[in-house]
Every structure is written in C-alpha cells, then in structure tokens.
Design a protein around this motif. Structure first.
Motif, PDB file in Angstrom:
ATOM      1  N   UNK A  54      -4.954   2.428   4.324  1.00 29.15           N
ATOM      2  CA  UNK A  54      -3.982   1.395   3.949  1.00 29.15           C
ATOM      3  C   UNK A  54      -2.691   2.017   3.416  1.00 29.15           C
ATOM      4  N   UNK A  55      -2.756   3.274   2.957  1.00 31.20           N
ATOM      5  CA  UNK A  55      -1.547   3.935   2.465  1.00 31.20           C
ATOM      6  C   UNK A  55      -0.462   4.033   3.528  1.00 31.20           C
ATOM      7  N   UNK A  56      -0.848   3.949   4.802  1.00 32.79           N
ATOM      8  CA  UNK A  56       0.143   4.040   5.873  1.00 32.79           C
ATOM      9  C   UNK A  56       1.169   2.917   5.799  1.00 32.79           C
ATOM     10  N   UNK A  57       0.847   1.846   5.090  1.00 31.08           N
ATOM     11  CA  UNK A  57       1.809   0.762   4.883  1.00 31.08           C
ATOM     12  C   UNK A  57       3.061   1.239   4.160  1.00 31.08           C
ATOM     13  N   UNK A  58       2.949   2.377   3.451  1.00 26.01           N
ATOM     14  CA  UNK A  58       4.072   2.872   2.656  1.00 26.01           C
ATOM     15  C   UNK A  58       5.011   3.774   3.446  1.00 26.01           C
ATOM     16  N   UNK A  59       4.647   4.150   4.665  1.00 25.08           N
ATOM     17  CA  UNK A  59       5.543   4.934   5.513  1.00 25.08           C
ATOM     18  C   UNK A  59       6.788   4.096   5.807  1.00 25.08           C
ATOM     19  N   UNK A  60       7.948   4.707   5.629  1.00 23.31           N
ATOM     20  CA  UNK A  60       9.202   3.996   5.811  1.00 23.31           C
ATOM     21  C   UNK A  60       9.792   3.457   4.517  1.00 23.31           C
ATOM     22  N   UNK A  61       9.041   3.533   3.415  1.00 25.48           N
ATOM     23  CA  UNK A  61       9.530   3.056   2.125  1.00 25.48           C
ATOM     24  C   UNK A  61      10.663   3.941   1.622  1.00 25.48           C
ATOM     25  N   UNK A  62      11.712   3.328   1.112  1.00 29.68           N
ATOM     26  CA  UNK A  62      12.824   4.088   0.552  1.00 29.68           C
ATOM     27  C   UNK A  62      12.397   4.744  -0.760  1.00 29.68           C
ATOM     28  N   UNK A  63      12.856   5.942  -0.990  1.00 23.66           N
ATOM     29  CA  UNK A  63      12.493   6.663  -2.208  1.00 23.66           C
ATOM     30  C   UNK A  63      13.086   6.025  -3.448  1.00 23.66           C
ATOM     31  N   UNK A  64      14.163   5.256  -3.274  1.00 19.92           N
ATOM     32  CA  UNK A  64      14.800   4.627  -4.429  1.00 19.92           C
ATOM     33  C   UNK A  64      14.364   3.181  -4.626  1.00 19.92           C
ATOM     34  N   UNK A  65      13.276   2.774  -3.986  1.00 22.40           N
ATOM     35  CA  UNK A  65      12.774   1.418  -4.178  1.00 22.40           C
ATOM     36  C   UNK A  65      12.366   1.227  -5.636  1.00 22.40           C
ATOM     37  N   UNK A  66      12.841   0.160  -6.304  1.00 29.09           N
ATOM     38  CA  UNK A  66      12.466  -0.066  -7.706  1.00 29.09           C
ATOM     39  C   UNK A  66      10.957  -0.212  -7.864  1.00 29.09           C
ATOM     40  N   UNK A  67      10.448   0.263  -8.991  1.00 29.55           N
ATOM     41  CA  UNK A  67       9.011   0.261  -9.213  1.00 29.55           C
ATOM     42  C   UNK A  67       8.374  -1.109  -9.076  1.00 29.55           C
TER      43      UNK A  67
END
Length: 241
Positions: A54-67
């Motif tokens: 399920x961690x693959x959902x995080x591929x493409x996430x911006x590094x500066x996305x707010x917590x």
C-alpha cells in the motif's frame, strides 16, 4: 527509537519500539517521491507485512506536502499506522541535506500517579510532559490537552517544524505503550478479530484483511518486569503475577 538517514536522493527510516520494528526507504528527485520500499521485521499480526504494497500510493507525493495533508480523508487507515508514519517522516526529511536524525521517546507505565514522558532528538531533550490518563498536566501551556484523540488539532497550534515532529513521535509512542497493559504473547495464534475495538482502524484490521489474520509470537522486544517479577497490565495498573 526512530532513526532517519538522508543521502543523495534517498531517505532511510528505521522504527523500533516494544511491539514493532520496521524500515522504510524513500527515493526522490528532490521534488517528489519516485520509489518507496518497506520492510517489516517485528510485527504483531500476520496481516501486517502485506501493508508494504500500500506504500506505493505515496509514489509521486511532493516532498513539501504539509504533514496534515497525509492524514486527511482517513488515508492513514488504509495503511499500517506505524509504517505509514515512518514513510511520512522519511518524505518530510527528503528536502534536507545529507545527515541523520534520531528520536528516542520514553514512556513509563502509569500506575496511580502521573508519569513524565520524554522525547530526545540526537540526545537533546525536546519535550517533557507530565501526563495522567492520556491528559497532559504539565507544562502549564499544554495542560488539559489529550494524547488519544484530537492530538493533531492542538499540537499544530502549539508547535511547528521539528518541535511538531518530535511531539508527534512522543504521542505515537505513548499510544503504542498502551499495549503493555496486556499479555499479548498469550494471544499468539488467535484471530485478531477478537480485538473488535481495532476494526477498521488500520490495514491489518480492515475487514478484508482481519478475517484470516492471527496474532504473532515473538514480536515483543522488551518483556515487562517489576523488580525481577513478571507483571500483568490491566486498566493502567500494574499487578505482579
């Protein structure tokens, strides 16, 4: 313990607590996550390892996305809570230069009196809270805030950046420490559906995963003792066996 190590285009994160040991590796191009890997070493249920996919959902996430954006819409419930938290920490450190960061959180068991819980970053104390029954008693500025529900709402008003990150690690450690009230090893091999209060709260306890899952044996890193005697934990009190 949470260890985060940043390199060129990669962040490694390692979690070890009483009931879990996990690793996560995030690869990035300086702007977004390009790949993510996970590893479960010690886990409390047989369903936990499959949460890595399920961690693959995080591929493409911006590094500066707010917590807070990571946790909106019940997203975290689709993941292993602890592996997801570890991945979020790794992503948020992706913008940093090479180096490492280590958090050590200490949460004693509550008996009849308040206890002090602490978190250190690289051996420097960041937070020390006196708590009882999930409520902060000290420092005065935080008095009355709770650790079980609504933590993110008040914590983001009081803390930012590294102080917020450390507070989150401490609150998560407090939550994990509640498990020491139970003789978990005695449940090994039994269906996790017996723990009905956890239904739907994380990947393992999703209906489609929980039905075939059982509690594991050997996931506990530290066996609770009191003056050399075995103890049991019930409703926040310690009783010697």
């Amino acid at each position: 313990m949470v260890q985060i190590t940043c390199g060129d285009g990669v962040v490694d994160a390692h979690l070890s607590d009483t009931f879990h040991e996990m690793r996560c590796r995030v690869r990035h191009n300086g702007e977004v996550v390009t790949a993510i890997e996970g590893e479960t070493i010690r886990i409390p249920t047989t369903a936990c390892p499959a949460a890595i996919t399920v961690l693959q959902d995080l591929v493409g996430t911006r590094l500066d996305l707010p917590g807070r954006a990571f946790y909106s819409g019940g997203r975290a419930r689709r993941h292993c809570t602890h592996l997801f938290d570890l991945a979020v920490l790794a992503i948020q450190h992706g913008k940093q230069a090479e180096g490492s960061c280590r958090y050590d959180a200490i949460v004693p068991d509550e008996t009849d009196s308040p206890v002090a819980i602490t978190v250190h970053r690289n051996d420097i104390e960041i937070h020390r809270w006196l708590i009882q029954d999930a409520t902060i008693l000290h420092p005065p500025a935080l008095r009355g805030n709770t650790l079980d529900r609504g933590f993110a709402a008040w914590a983001t008003l009081h803390f930012a950046d590294g102080a917020l990150e450390a507070a989150t690690v401490l609150a998560r450690t407090w939550l994990i420490a509640l498990g020491r009230r139970y003789l978990i090893e005695q449940a090994a091999g039994q269906p996790i559906t017996q723990n009905a209060q956890m239904a739907g709260r994380c990947f393992a306890y999703a209906a489609e995963n929980a039905q075939a899952a059982t509690f594991t044996s050997g996931s506990i890193a530290i066996q609770p003792t009191l003056e050399g005697r075995e103890v049991t934990y019930r409703r926040g009190r310690i009783r010697t066996a």
